[in-house]
Structures are given as C-alpha cells and as structure tokens.
Design a protein around this motif. Structure first.
Motif, PDB file in Angstrom:
ATOM      1  N   CYS A   1       0.843  -1.196   0.000  1.00 48.94           N
ATOM      2  CA  CYS A   1       0.000   0.000   0.000  1.00 48.94           C
ATOM      3  C   CYS A   1       0.880   1.248   0.000  1.00 48.94           C
ATOM      4  N   GLY A   2       0.266   2.385  -0.234  1.00 44.71           N
ATOM      5  CA  GLY A   2       0.997   3.646  -0.308  1.00 44.71           C
ATOM      6  C   GLY A   2       1.453   4.181   1.036  1.00 44.71           C
TER       7      GLY A   2
ATOM      8  N   GLU B   1      15.369  -0.200   3.158  1.00 46.38           N
ATOM      9  CA  GLU B   1      14.770   0.666   4.173  1.00 46.38           C
ATOM     10  C   GLU B   1      13.278   0.793   3.898  1.00 46.38           C
ATOM     11  N   VAL B   2      12.492   0.714   4.977  1.00 45.41           N
ATOM     12  CA  VAL B   2      11.037   0.810   4.870  1.00 45.41           C
ATOM     13  C   VAL B   2      10.568   1.919   5.799  1.00 45.41           C
ATOM     14  N   LYS B   3       9.753   2.831   5.263  1.00 39.66           N
ATOM     15  CA  LYS B   3       9.186   3.904   6.084  1.00 39.66           C
ATOM     16  C   LYS B   3       7.672   3.760   6.091  1.00 39.66           C
ATOM     17  N   TYR B   4       7.135   3.521   7.294  1.00 38.10           N
ATOM     18  CA  TYR B   4       5.684   3.440   7.475  1.00 38.10           C
ATOM     19  C   TYR B   4       5.197   4.815   7.914  1.00 38.10           C
ATOM     20  N   ASN B   5       4.016   5.246   7.436  1.00 33.39           N
ATOM     21  CA  ASN B   5       3.549   6.613   7.716  1.00 33.39           C
ATOM     22  C   ASN B   5       2.958   6.796   9.112  1.00 33.39           C
ATOM     23  N   MET B   6       2.972   5.760   9.929  1.00 29.79           N
ATOM     24  CA  MET B   6       2.583   5.832  11.342  1.00 29.79           C
ATOM     25  C   MET B   6       1.125   6.236  11.570  1.00 29.79           C
ATOM     26  N   ASN B   7       0.226   5.721  10.731  1.00 35.73           N
ATOM     27  CA  ASN B   7      -1.209   5.890  10.995  1.00 35.73           C
ATOM     28  C   ASN B   7      -1.564   5.106  12.251  1.00 35.73           C
TER      29      ASN B   7
ATOM     30  N   GLY C   1      -3.194   2.621  14.788  1.00 34.63           N
ATOM     31  CA  GLY C   1      -3.856   1.346  14.585  1.00 34.63           C
ATOM     32  C   GLY C   1      -2.854   0.247  14.310  1.00 34.63           C
ATOM     33  N   PRO C   2      -3.358  -0.938  13.966  1.00 37.00           N
ATOM     34  CA  PRO C   2      -2.461  -2.071  13.726  1.00 37.00           C
ATOM     35  C   PRO C   2      -1.673  -1.905  12.421  1.00 37.00           C
ATOM     36  N   ILE C   3      -0.459  -2.462  12.408  1.00 34.79           N
ATOM     37  CA  ILE C   3       0.400  -2.470  11.215  1.00 34.79           C
ATOM     38  C   ILE C   3       0.472  -3.906  10.727  1.00 34.79           C
ATOM     39  N   ARG C   4       0.086  -4.147   9.498  1.00 36.36           N
ATOM     40  CA  ARG C   4       0.210  -5.451   8.845  1.00 36.36           C
ATOM     41  C   ARG C   4       0.442  -5.185   7.368  1.00 36.36           C
ATOM     42  N   LYS C   5       1.698  -5.055   6.969  1.00 42.97           N
ATOM     43  CA  LYS C   5       2.014  -4.714   5.580  1.00 42.97           C
ATOM     44  C   LYS C   5       3.050  -5.683   5.029  1.00 42.97           C
TER      45      LYS C   5
END
Length: 144
Positions: A68-69, A89-95, A97-101
C-alpha cells in the motif's frame, strides 16, 4: 575401471546440480520486523531489513514494492557482491492502529522462487492521550 566411472559420474552430477549464482539471506527472523507498540509522536516509522548475498555472483535488487501507499521502501541501486550485505529501508507513515504490511522484493537470487522474497512489518501505532487542562476533573488530586 568401474570405480573411475562411478567417481566421474558423481562429479558430473555434482557440477550439473550445484546451484551457482546470487543468493539472498535476510537477517530478520521470518523476514519480519515487529514494530511492537510504538507511539506516533516518538517514532519516525523507519526500519531496515538487512540481507547478505550468500551466493557466488552479484545480487541485483530490481524492484521493491509495498502492498500500500502508506509504506515506502527503498532499495540498493548497485549490485551486492558475493559475501557483502545490503539494506532495504522501509518507512511506514505511522497511521494509528495495527500495522500489517508486506513488501515484495524482486531479485536475481536463485534461492527465492522466481527471485521474489516477501518481507513483512507488523505492530501497532498508538497515540498518547492528550490531557485537556481546561476540562473539569472528576477527582481531586488530594483524594487519591
């Protein structure tokens, strides 16, 4: 004579069936990084997957794509020599809730089916509750 023929046959089979080429091995267990419970205000969302080329030819990371974006991966631009390490390197946008990517890595590695490796990130992003100083308190601090 039969002994020499048997030895020759074994050697030919060893050469024919030996897999040569680049191989990718990730450091993280099950190719997964667990963020755990992280606070949105205190974490930048960046994690690094480290890998090693355990093969005998240069490893090329041709594409890295997220499910996902909200997750942005970056890949090495140069081939990884045998025995050397690289990073994705992976950057998650920190929304909150749970993280499952999942992140799909496309390579020329011979030990990955069709050269593809799936990486995963998991965890939970929490937000600190904001205390409103203007809100009327239900309990007096003296009565605790």
């Amino acid at each position: 004579m039969k002994k020499y023929i048997l030895i020759a046959t074994i050697l030919v089979n060893a050469v024919v069936f030996a897999q040569t080429g680049p191989k990718i091995e990730f450091k993280d267990k099950d190719n997964t990084i667990d963020y755990g419970k992280v606070n949105k205000e205190e974490d930048n969302g960046i994690r690094v997957f480290e890998f090693t080329n355990t093969g005998d030819a240069p490893l090329i990371i041709s594409n890295v794509q997220s499910s996902c974006g909200c997750t942005v991966p970056s890949k090495p631009t140069e081939p990884i020599a045998p025995g050397k390490t690289g990073k994705i390197e992976v950057k998650y946008n920190m929304n909150p809730g749970p993280i499952r990517k999942t992140i799909t890595v496309e390579t020329n590695a011979i030990n990955a089916e069709e050269g593809r490796v799936v990486l995963k990130i998991k965890g939970e992003v929490i937000v600190k509750p904001v205390e409103n100083l203007l809100e009327k308190k239900t309990k007096s601090p003296m009565m605790q």
